[in-house]
Motif scaffolding. Structure first.
Motif, PDB file in Angstrom:
ATOM      1  N   VAL A 110       1.004  -1.144   0.200  1.00  0.00           N
ATOM      2  CA  VAL A 110       0.057   0.142   0.432  1.00  0.00           C
ATOM      3  C   VAL A 110       0.497   1.318  -0.199  1.00  0.00           C
ATOM      4  CG1 VAL A 110      -1.644   1.513   1.249  1.00  0.00           C
ATOM      5  CG2 VAL A 110      -2.307  -1.304   1.029  1.00  0.00           C
ATOM      6  N   VAL A 111       2.126   0.925   1.165  1.00  0.00           N
ATOM      7  CA  VAL A 111       2.267   2.620   0.842  1.00  0.00           C
ATOM      8  C   VAL A 111       3.372   2.585  -0.313  1.00  0.00           C
ATOM      9  CG1 VAL A 111       2.294   2.570   3.144  1.00  0.00           C
ATOM     10  CG2 VAL A 111       4.085   1.839   1.666  1.00  0.00           C
ATOM     11  N   PRO A 116      -3.317   9.080  -2.155  1.00  0.00           N
ATOM     12  CA  PRO A 116      -2.865  10.334  -1.252  1.00  0.00           C
ATOM     13  C   PRO A 116      -2.554  10.604  -0.323  1.00  0.00           C
ATOM     14  CG  PRO A 116      -4.450  11.174  -2.837  1.00  0.00           C
ATOM     15  CD  PRO A 116      -4.313   8.608  -3.013  1.00  0.00           C
ATOM     16  N   GLY A 117      -2.390  10.400   0.914  1.00  0.00           N
ATOM     17  CA  GLY A 117      -2.011   9.761   2.136  1.00  0.00           C
ATOM     18  C   GLY A 117      -2.779   8.887   3.011  1.00  0.00           C
ATOM     19  N   LYS A 118      -4.144  10.384   2.482  1.00  0.00           N
ATOM     20  CA  LYS A 118      -5.358   9.607   3.539  1.00  0.00           C
ATOM     21  C   LYS A 118      -5.884   8.277   3.063  1.00  0.00           C
ATOM     22  CE  LYS A 118     -10.278  10.453   3.329  1.00  0.00           C
ATOM     23  NZ  LYS A 118     -11.351  11.519   3.124  1.00  0.00           N
ATOM     24  N   GLU A 119      -6.009   7.560   1.869  1.00  0.00           N
ATOM     25  CA  GLU A 119      -6.097   6.691   1.006  1.00  0.00           C
ATOM     26  C   GLU A 119      -4.912   5.790   1.494  1.00  0.00           C
ATOM     27  OE1 GLU A 119      -6.897  10.017  -0.503  1.00  0.00           O
ATOM     28  OE2 GLU A 119      -9.381   9.708  -0.207  1.00  0.00           O
ATOM     29  N   LYS A 120      -4.569   6.141   1.349  1.00  0.00           N
ATOM     30  CA  LYS A 120      -3.100   5.038   2.361  1.00  0.00           C
ATOM     31  C   LYS A 120      -3.523   4.565   3.370  1.00  0.00           C
ATOM     32  CE  LYS A 120       1.312   6.062  -0.936  1.00  0.00           C
ATOM     33  NZ  LYS A 120       2.740   6.890  -0.498  1.00  0.00           N
ATOM     34  N   ILE A 121      -3.772   5.263   4.543  1.00  0.00           N
ATOM     35  CA  ILE A 121      -4.199   4.640   5.512  1.00  0.00           C
ATOM     36  C   ILE A 121      -5.919   3.983   5.815  1.00  0.00           C
ATOM     37  CG2 ILE A 121      -4.677   5.597   8.026  1.00  0.00           C
ATOM     38  CD1 ILE A 121      -2.194   6.338   7.509  1.00  0.00           C
ATOM     39  N   ILE A 122      -6.794   4.598   4.526  1.00  0.00           N
ATOM     40  CA  ILE A 122      -7.640   3.659   4.428  1.00  0.00           C
ATOM     41  C   ILE A 122      -7.404   2.425   3.878  1.00  0.00           C
ATOM     42  CG2 ILE A 122     -10.315   3.939   3.330  1.00  0.00           C
ATOM     43  CD1 ILE A 122     -10.167   6.921   3.514  1.00  0.00           C
ATOM     44  N   ALA A 123      -6.648   2.095   3.029  1.00  0.00           N
ATOM     45  CA  ALA A 123      -6.009   1.137   1.738  1.00  0.00           C
ATOM     46  C   ALA A 123      -5.446   0.315   3.826  1.00  0.00           C
ATOM     47  CB  ALA A 123      -5.404   1.512   1.096  1.00  0.00           C
ATOM     48  N   ILE A 124      -4.693   0.685   3.744  1.00  0.00           N
ATOM     49  CA  ILE A 124      -4.067  -0.622   4.980  1.00  0.00           C
ATOM     50  C   ILE A 124      -4.864  -0.341   6.043  1.00  0.00           C
ATOM     51  CG2 ILE A 124      -3.068  -0.602   7.357  1.00  0.00           C
ATOM     52  CD1 ILE A 124      -0.901   1.641   6.221  1.00  0.00           C
ATOM     53  N   ASN A 125      -6.584   0.059   6.117  1.00  0.00           N
ATOM     54  CA  ASN A 125      -7.119   0.045   7.727  1.00  0.00           C
ATOM     55  C   ASN A 125      -8.196  -0.846   7.190  1.00  0.00           C
ATOM     56  OD1 ASN A 125      -5.692   1.796   9.403  1.00  0.00           O
ATOM     57  ND2 ASN A 125      -7.452   3.213   9.118  1.00  0.00           N
ATOM     58  N   SER A 126      -8.839  -1.017   5.807  1.00  0.00           N
ATOM     59  CA  SER A 126      -9.618  -1.543   5.181  1.00  0.00           C
ATOM     60  C   SER A 126      -8.746  -2.915   4.615  1.00  0.00           C
ATOM     61  CB  SER A 126     -10.221  -0.889   3.968  1.00  0.00           C
ATOM     62  OG  SER A 126      -9.213  -0.206   3.138  1.00  0.00           O
ATOM     63  N   TRP A 127      -7.503  -3.293   4.174  1.00  0.00           N
ATOM     64  CA  TRP A 127      -7.132  -4.331   3.254  1.00  0.00           C
ATOM     65  C   TRP A 127      -6.605  -4.708   4.371  1.00  0.00           C
ATOM     66  CZ3 TRP A 127      -2.801  -4.422  -0.390  1.00  0.00           C
ATOM     67  CH2 TRP A 127      -2.292  -6.071  -1.260  1.00  0.00           C
ATOM     68  N   ALA A 128      -5.404  -4.713   4.913  1.00  0.00           N
ATOM     69  CA  ALA A 128      -4.628  -4.756   5.736  1.00  0.00           C
ATOM     70  C   ALA A 128      -4.825  -5.558   7.152  1.00  0.00           C
ATOM     71  CB  ALA A 128      -3.201  -4.189   5.591  1.00  0.00           C
ATOM     72  N   VAL A 129      -5.517  -4.309   7.265  1.00  0.00           N
ATOM     73  CA  VAL A 129      -5.603  -4.568   9.073  1.00  0.00           C
ATOM     74  C   VAL A 129      -6.883  -5.892   9.396  1.00  0.00           C
ATOM     75  CG1 VAL A 129      -7.101  -3.854  10.989  1.00  0.00           C
ATOM     76  CG2 VAL A 129      -5.356  -2.570   9.608  1.00  0.00           C
ATOM     77  N   PRO A 130      -7.601  -6.202   8.887  1.00  0.00           N
ATOM     78  CA  PRO A 130      -8.367  -7.413   8.823  1.00  0.00           C
ATOM     79  C   PRO A 130      -7.716  -8.474   8.436  1.00  0.00           C
ATOM     80  CG  PRO A 130     -10.024  -5.991   7.546  1.00  0.00           C
ATOM     81  CD  PRO A 130      -8.211  -5.137   6.918  1.00  0.00           C
ATOM     82  N   LEU A 131      -6.905  -9.209   8.185  1.00  0.00           N
ATOM     83  CA  LEU A 131      -6.029 -10.259   8.926  1.00  0.00           C
ATOM     84  C   LEU A 131      -5.798 -10.283   9.419  1.00  0.00           C
ATOM     85  CD1 LEU A 131      -3.573  -9.978   4.949  1.00  0.00           C
ATOM     86  CD2 LEU A 131      -5.360 -11.405   5.265  1.00  0.00           C
ATOM     87  N   ILE A 132      -5.668  -9.299  10.461  1.00  0.00           N
ATOM     88  CA  ILE A 132      -5.080  -9.859  11.588  1.00  0.00           C
ATOM     89  C   ILE A 132      -6.636  -9.713  12.513  1.00  0.00           C
ATOM     90  CG2 ILE A 132      -3.619  -8.939  13.747  1.00  0.00           C
ATOM     91  CD1 ILE A 132      -1.899  -9.505  11.769  1.00  0.00           C
ATOM     92  N   THR A 133      -7.508  -8.604  12.973  1.00  0.00           N
ATOM     93  CA  THR A 133      -8.718  -8.897  13.634  1.00  0.00           C
ATOM     94  C   THR A 133      -9.555  -9.873  13.388  1.00  0.00           C
ATOM     95  OG1 THR A 133      -9.701  -7.562  11.610  1.00  0.00           O
ATOM     96  CG2 THR A 133      -8.644  -6.111  13.423  1.00  0.00           C
ATOM     97  N   TYR A 134      -8.869 -10.388  11.752  1.00  0.00           N
ATOM     98  CA  TYR A 134     -10.097 -12.118  11.890  1.00  0.00           C
ATOM     99  C   TYR A 134      -9.913 -13.095  13.050  1.00  0.00           C
ATOM    100  CZ  TYR A 134     -10.869 -15.904   9.337  1.00  0.00           C
ATOM    101  OH  TYR A 134     -12.554 -17.065   8.700  1.00  0.00           O
ATOM    102  N   THR A 135      -8.305 -12.946  13.578  1.00  0.00           N
ATOM    103  CA  THR A 135      -7.739 -13.576  13.956  1.00  0.00           C
ATOM    104  C   THR A 135      -7.870 -13.953  15.644  1.00  0.00           C
ATOM    105  OG1 THR A 135      -5.558 -12.781  14.541  1.00  0.00           O
ATOM    106  CG2 THR A 135      -5.862 -14.539  12.493  1.00  0.00           C
ATOM    107  N   TYR A 136      -7.987 -12.260  15.470  1.00  0.00           N
ATOM    108  CA  TYR A 136      -8.648 -12.352  17.872  1.00  0.00           C
ATOM    109  C   TYR A 136      -9.423 -12.942  18.085  1.00  0.00           C
ATOM    110  CZ  TYR A 136      -5.881  -7.823  16.460  1.00  0.00           C
ATOM    111  OH  TYR A 136      -4.512  -6.947  16.426  1.00  0.00           O
ATOM    112  N   GLY A 137      -9.488 -13.355  19.169  1.00  0.00           N
ATOM    113  CA  GLY A 137      -9.907 -14.394  19.987  1.00  0.00           C
ATOM    114  C   GLY A 137      -9.632 -15.811  18.893  1.00  0.00           C
ATOM    115  N   VAL A 138      -9.287 -15.802  18.167  1.00  0.00           N
ATOM    116  CA  VAL A 138      -9.702 -17.347  18.114  1.00  0.00           C
ATOM    117  C   VAL A 138      -7.610 -17.613  17.940  1.00  0.00           C
ATOM    118  CG1 VAL A 138      -9.101 -18.534  15.915  1.00  0.00           C
ATOM    119  CG2 VAL A 138     -10.547 -16.817  16.276  1.00  0.00           C
TER     120      VAL A 138
END
Length: 500
Positions: A110-111, A116-138
């Motif tokens: 993404v980086v 633009p800077g804002k869209e990069k942060i949004i892309a990280i939050n919506s494309w990369a972060v869910p890979l981690i959050t999907y596993t929380y609690g498991v």
């Protein structure tokens, strides 16, 4: 007869548990008959039967169903179900390593894009972060591992010039509407999700949930309260802002942002609406956090044995505030250029509205005429105005005389330091009162109004800026254009002086 269907039944991944091979055969036959009825076929290439004895996988013949369908016995050491590698239980360590590797790879991808800077942060939050959050609690994430992933994310941003190494970390995770960068904090998300799962399982009173609560698995949502992840509740936005305000350098911008004279919602538009590159966004935030390596910062913060005199004027201490809007050597050139760019935006918009010109252009390509006039309006640009009596200040940035309504507007632009925002706005009004009175008398006007347009070097917008824009009936987007011009001007000045 008419039937009403309230639920849609479907199957994707189905997992069957049986005590022995005979029971498993019966269960598979049942599923097979049901599948035939609803015209659904098995994806045999993805199906397998795993037989365990005392926790170890053992080899057995393939299972043959009555319709000649054959399901192979699992031969691999693990299989993937709902995205998780498992045998008798989830391969926790392996899955954590795989998930971390995929997450960081996506962040790097993404980086390195041209977003633009804002869209990069949004892309990280919506494309990369869910890979981690999907596993929380498991998966069994430790507090240390989650913090390390946040740290690794910041390192990638720093390497790609989206975040200054010693800029505020808390600000990186603050929402953009509050002056932050809006990056998701993996540690806080983990806490929220784990606590939410725990409450859900403990409060549900279905047969299934009661059965789960009676099983001691050693690590489940039932005992997550004893895990280090849930020891501290996530901080609220207000708590983070208050924590920032208490810091000597990082807190000054946020203290001024909450000042009564500042239009906070407009001042953070460069983070929410204006498309800046990630590098520029990170740099202006570092300037606001006062962590740029000026001579003053290097001498008093980093404790280097150097002089703190400004390299341009050699008179004052070279702080970031001094470079941004306080150096007498930069005033006639760099500060004037930044000031004039903002004034050009307003002058161009006025000339189009008043019908003094019809060609739209970019402000940086625009050269205003000293005087523009038609039958109804007269527009001056940086011109000496001579009323009936001599006045000390008679050269406003823009003067608009409305011949039809017999009124005039004295418009002056200023780009001061954050702490001087209100003082500058007041001084501008007082400065041109004599000129306003003289013009009203000479031109027989009904009213003459002084309108200051004040934006700080760090992009703080005075509340009167919006009010004056509405009074002149200018395009509301003009505020964003002026804010962008001010920020880009400051970034350009600092980079030029410090040769960054």
């Amino acid at each position: 007869m008419n039937y009403r269907m309230s639920h849609l039944m479907y199957m994707d991944d189905l997992k069957l548990y049986a005590i022995n091979e005979h029971q498993l055969q019966s269960m598979l036959e049942l599923v097979s008959r049901f599948s035939e009825k609803i015209k659904m076929e098995f994806g045999l290439n993805k199906c397998a039967a795993a037989h365990y004895k005392k926790g170890k996988l053992k080899g057995t013949p393939n299972i043959k169903l009555m319709n000649e369908v054959e399901i192979n016995t699992l031969k691999e050491p693990a299989y993937k179900y709902l995205g998780m590698l498992q045998t008798g239980q989830i391969k926790d360590r392996t899955m954590r390593d795989i998930t971390k590797e995929k997450y960081l790879k996506r962040v790097k991808t993404v980086v390195r894009t041209y977003l633009p800077g804002k869209e990069k942060i949004i892309a990280i939050n919506s494309w990369a972060v869910p890979l981690i959050t999907y596993t929380y609690g498991v998966l069994k994430w430790s507090d240390t591992e989650v913090k390390e992933m946040d740290r690794a994310t910041r390192k990638i941003l720093t390497k790609n010039r989206m975040h200054h190494p010693i800029a505020s970390t808390a600000r990186l995770y603050l929402p953009r509407t509050n002056g932050g960068r809006g990056l998701s904090n993996l540690e806080d998300i983990c806490r929220k999700q784990v606590i939410s799962l725990q409450k859900y399982f403990n409060n549900k009173e279905t047969t299934l949930h009661r059965a789960i609560r009676t099983v001691d698995t050693g690590y489940s949502v039932l005992n997550l309260a004893r895990n280090e992840i849930t020891d501290r509740s996530p901080l609220s936005v207000g708590d983070i802002v208050q924590e920032l305000k208490g810091k000597a350098l990082h807190g000054k911008y946020f203290t001024e942002l909450d000042a009564d004279c500042v239009d906070k919602s407009k001042s953070v538009k460069y983070l929410t609406e204006i498309p800046l590159t990630g590098e520029t966004e990170g740099f202006i935030c570092a300037i606001q956090d006062q962590v740029i390596a000026t001579r003053s910062h290097r001498k008093f913060v980093l404790k280097e044995n150097i002089t703190d005199r400004c390299r341009m004027c050699n008179q004052f201490s070279e702080s970031i505030q001094h470079i941004s809007s306080g150096c007498p050597t930069l005033a006639p050139t760099s500060y004037t250029e930044r000031h004039n760019n903002i004034a050009k935006i307003i002058h161009l918009e006025l000339s189009l509205i008043l019908g003094l010109q019809s060609v739209q252009t970019k402000y940086f390509n625009y050269t205003p005429e000293p005087v523009m006039e038609n039958s109804s309006h007269k527009l001056y640009w940086d011109t000496l105005i001579l009323p009936d009596k001599t006045v000390l200040h008679n050269k406003p940035d823009i003067l608009w005389i409305n011949k039809y309504k017999k009124e005039c507007f004295i418009i002056d632009i200023a780009v001061p330091l954050d702490q001087n925002l209100q003082k500058t706005a007041t001084e501008k009004i007082q400065k041109y009162q004599d000129l306003a009175y003289g013009l009203k008398k000479v031109y027989q006007l009904n009213k003459a109004i002084v309108l200051p347009f004040v934006i700080s070097a760090n992009g703080l917008i005075h509340k009167d800026f919006t009010r004056n824009t509405e009074l002149l009936k200018l395009n509301p987007q003009l505020t964003n254009e002026c804010l962008k011009a001010a920020i880009l001007g400051t970034v350009r000045i600092v980079r030029k002086v410090l040769n960054i």
